[in-house]
Design an enzyme around this catalytic site. Sequence first.
Site, PDB file in Angstrom:
ATOM      1  N   LYS A  43      13.711 -36.193  27.231  1.00 40.08           N
ATOM      2  CA  LYS A  43      14.376 -37.221  27.711  1.00 40.08           C
ATOM      3  C   LYS A  43      15.409 -36.708  28.893  1.00 40.08           C
ATOM      4  O   LYS A  43      16.362 -37.315  29.280  1.00 40.08           O
ATOM      5  CB  LYS A  43      15.543 -37.861  26.739  1.00 40.08           C
ATOM      6  CG  LYS A  43      14.740 -38.058  25.218  1.00 40.08           C
ATOM      7  CD  LYS A  43      13.265 -38.945  25.618  1.00 40.08           C
ATOM      8  CE  LYS A  43      13.598 -40.384  26.374  1.00 40.08           C
ATOM      9  NZ  LYS A  43      12.404 -41.150  26.552  1.00 40.08           N
ATOM     10  N   THR A  44      14.734 -35.693  29.606  1.00 42.92           N
ATOM     11  CA  THR A  44      15.723 -35.389  30.679  1.00 42.92           C
ATOM     12  C   THR A  44      15.126 -35.609  32.048  1.00 42.92           C
ATOM     13  O   THR A  44      15.677 -35.351  33.261  1.00 42.92           O
ATOM     14  CB  THR A  44      15.898 -33.816  30.712  1.00 42.92           C
ATOM     15  OG1 THR A  44      14.705 -33.272  30.544  1.00 42.92           O
ATOM     16  CG2 THR A  44      16.731 -33.405  29.224  1.00 42.92           C
ATOM     17  N   GLY A  45      13.970 -36.281  32.007  1.00 44.88           N
ATOM     18  CA  GLY A  45      13.303 -36.598  33.311  1.00 44.88           C
ATOM     19  C   GLY A  45      11.916 -36.005  33.129  1.00 44.88           C
ATOM     20  O   GLY A  45      11.397 -35.878  34.408  1.00 44.88           O
TER      21      GLY A  45
ATOM     22  N   THR B 250       8.859 -36.351  32.669  1.00 37.62           N
ATOM     23  CA  THR B 250       7.597 -37.353  32.917  1.00 37.62           C
ATOM     24  C   THR B 250       7.701 -37.551  34.416  1.00 37.62           C
ATOM     25  O   THR B 250       6.591 -37.463  35.170  1.00 37.62           O
ATOM     26  CB  THR B 250       7.549 -38.807  32.211  1.00 37.62           C
ATOM     27  OG1 THR B 250       7.914 -38.406  30.851  1.00 37.62           O
ATOM     28  CG2 THR B 250       6.242 -39.441  32.367  1.00 37.62           C
TER      29      THR B 250
ATOM     30  N   LYS C 143      10.161 -45.663  30.344  1.00 38.41           N
ATOM     31  CA  LYS C 143      10.935 -44.377  31.043  1.00 38.41           C
ATOM     32  C   LYS C 143      11.844 -45.353  31.948  1.00 38.41           C
ATOM     33  O   LYS C 143      11.513 -46.235  32.667  1.00 38.41           O
ATOM     34  CB  LYS C 143      10.207 -43.454  31.966  1.00 38.41           C
ATOM     35  CG  LYS C 143       9.010 -42.906  31.085  1.00 38.41           C
ATOM     36  CD  LYS C 143       9.668 -41.744  30.175  1.00 38.41           C
ATOM     37  CE  LYS C 143       8.543 -41.000  29.223  1.00 38.41           C
ATOM     38  NZ  LYS C 143       8.876 -40.276  28.208  1.00 38.41           N
ATOM     39  N   GLY C 144      13.249 -45.140  31.988  1.00 33.72           N
ATOM     40  CA  GLY C 144      14.193 -45.508  32.594  1.00 33.72           C
ATOM     41  C   GLY C 144      14.472 -47.038  31.863  1.00 33.72           C
ATOM     42  O   GLY C 144      14.563 -48.013  32.405  1.00 33.72           O
ATOM     43  N   ARG C 145      14.508 -47.001  30.437  1.00 35.52           N
ATOM     44  CA  ARG C 145      14.786 -48.102  29.841  1.00 35.52           C
ATOM     45  C   ARG C 145      16.239 -48.670  29.975  1.00 35.52           C
ATOM     46  O   ARG C 145      17.127 -47.939  30.321  1.00 35.52           O
ATOM     47  CB  ARG C 145      14.818 -47.811  28.108  1.00 35.52           C
ATOM     48  CG  ARG C 145      13.507 -47.467  27.584  1.00 35.52           C
ATOM     49  CD  ARG C 145      13.370 -47.416  26.104  1.00 35.52           C
ATOM     50  NE  ARG C 145      12.083 -47.431  25.485  1.00 35.52           N
ATOM     51  CZ  ARG C 145      11.469 -46.170  25.229  1.00 35.52           C
ATOM     52  NH1 ARG C 145      12.268 -44.988  25.418  1.00 35.52           N
ATOM     53  NH2 ARG C 145      10.301 -46.170  24.834  1.00 35.52           N
TER      54      ARG C 145
HETATM   55  P1  A3P Z   1      15.865 -43.175  29.837  1.00 33.70           P
HETATM   56  O1  A3P Z   1      14.685 -44.330  29.495  1.00 33.70           O
HETATM   57  O2  A3P Z   1      16.717 -43.124  28.465  1.00 33.70           O
HETATM   58  O3  A3P Z   1      16.597 -43.785  30.960  1.00 33.70           O
HETATM   59  P2  A3P Z   1      11.206 -37.911  29.794  1.00 33.70           P
HETATM   60  O4  A3P Z   1      10.378 -38.236  30.672  1.00 33.70           O
HETATM   61  O5  A3P Z   1      11.771 -36.462  29.660  1.00 33.70           O
HETATM   62  O6  A3P Z   1      11.144 -38.381  28.310  1.00 33.70           O
HETATM   63  O7  A3P Z   1      12.839 -38.615  30.218  1.00 33.70           O
HETATM   64  C1  A3P Z   1      12.902 -40.182  30.250  1.00 33.70           C
HETATM   65  C2  A3P Z   1      14.158 -39.974  31.203  1.00 33.70           C
HETATM   66  O8  A3P Z   1      13.780 -39.872  32.523  1.00 33.70           O
HETATM   67  C3  A3P Z   1      14.496 -41.590  31.346  1.00 33.70           C
HETATM   68  O9  A3P Z   1      15.534 -41.775  30.284  1.00 33.70           O
HETATM   69  C4  A3P Z   1      15.066 -41.555  32.696  1.00 33.70           C
HETATM   70  O10 A3P Z   1      16.502 -42.034  32.880  1.00 33.70           O
HETATM   71  C5  A3P Z   1      14.824 -40.549  33.240  1.00 33.70           C
HETATM   72  N1  A3P Z   1      14.491 -40.591  34.740  1.00 33.70           N
HETATM   73  C6  A3P Z   1      14.377 -39.835  35.727  1.00 33.70           C
HETATM   74  N2  A3P Z   1      13.539 -40.009  36.701  1.00 33.70           N
HETATM   75  C7  A3P Z   1      13.116 -40.958  36.374  1.00 33.70           C
HETATM   76  C8  A3P Z   1      12.107 -41.755  37.110  1.00 33.70           C
HETATM   77  N3  A3P Z   1      11.698 -41.445  38.517  1.00 33.70           N
HETATM   78  N4  A3P Z   1      11.632 -42.788  36.710  1.00 33.70           N
HETATM   79  C9  A3P Z   1      11.790 -43.146  35.275  1.00 33.70           C
HETATM   80  N5  A3P Z   1      12.707 -42.479  34.752  1.00 33.70           N
HETATM   81  C10 A3P Z   1      13.368 -41.249  35.205  1.00 33.70           C
END
Ligand code: A3P
Length: 327
Positions: free
Chosen positions: A57-59, A61, A279-281
């Site tokens: 959850k730190t980004g 992906t 991602k980016g919920r």
């Molecule tokens: P949220 O969905 O809570 O906002 P991971 O991939 O480690 O699971 O992390 C998911 C988090 O990546 C998302 O958390 C989002 O805030 C963050 N993030 C950072 N850069 C992003 C991007 N370019 N597109 C989508 N999410 C991104």
Amino acid sequence: LRSLPPSKMADVYFSMFPEDSEPVWSNPCEDNRHLKIWAGSKSCERLPKLLVIGPQKTGTTALFTFLNSHPAIKSNYKNPATFEEVQFFNGNNYYKGLDWYMNFFPVPENDNNGSAELFFEKSATYFDHEMVPQRAFALLPHASIVAILIDPVRRAYSWYQHMKADGDPLANSYSFLEVVTASQDSPRLLRHLKSRCLRPGEYAGHLERWLDYYPSTQLLIIDGDILRSDPITIMHHLQRFVKIKPFVDYRDLVRLDKKKGFYCQIMSNDSSKCLGRGKGRRYAPMDSQAEAILQRHYQPHNVALHKLLVRLNQPVPLPTWLKADLS
Ligand code: A3P
């Protein structure tokens, strides 16, 4: 002195030294005796030189996608059993052995200059798993290790929201406040959920475990807030860190997508390809009581993290959330 057939001898040995029954896969190319008995068709080039270790959850992906869009950087093949991540060094996959792991990577191709592609693997669960640094170092002692840090309070909430959206029955039965206030008297499963939610954010202890094995020169810590707001700067820094060639200008590869509110990949037809809905919920703001409890919980961990990051002199500048938290 006794003599027995090999497997019987092994039984005797492991009953005397049970701690040795855990395998540790070392790198065959680091030991001539291993190299001599290794099949000629195998190559240590079929192993990653870069590990993105998380935490979740730190980004991770987004970083995975950005790395993969570099022409000389390649990820592993997907593992359908674990949501695409290989997750070799933690859990039971480790017992499947080295060949199982190496088969996730393509047979390397050398370009005309003789420089090979850089393989990487991202498994966000590596960061906080007890055994992973030791195992990773045994196999990949020269790998670059990349960790991403965001405010652990926000990370915990994002993880909880992720579990809820993923249909986890427990996360759907308890509010975030109930999870973070779970105590010794709470049901075992709830305590377990709390631990899974909070533990990865205790950054300093986990990073120290990695540093027990890897030299700090091989560890890159990324500020997840900057990865989110300015991934171009991060990707340029990362390319210099792993000394990859060619050096690519990420302004040509990613751009801010106003609708998604995040940076997305630029495709060959000039459209944007953003990460999926997971991602980016968008979710309701955090309960203020839960937030205060978590801030207190992470305070000593953040003090230790601050000392550690100053010692390592990275990331530069120190994360804004950390400075704000400590002031
Ligand atoms: P949220 O969905 O809570 O906002 P991971 O991939 O480690 O699971 O992390 C998911 C988090 O990546 C998302 O958390 C989002 O805030 C963050 N993030 C950072 N850069 C992003 C991007 N370019 N597109 C989508 N999410 C991104």
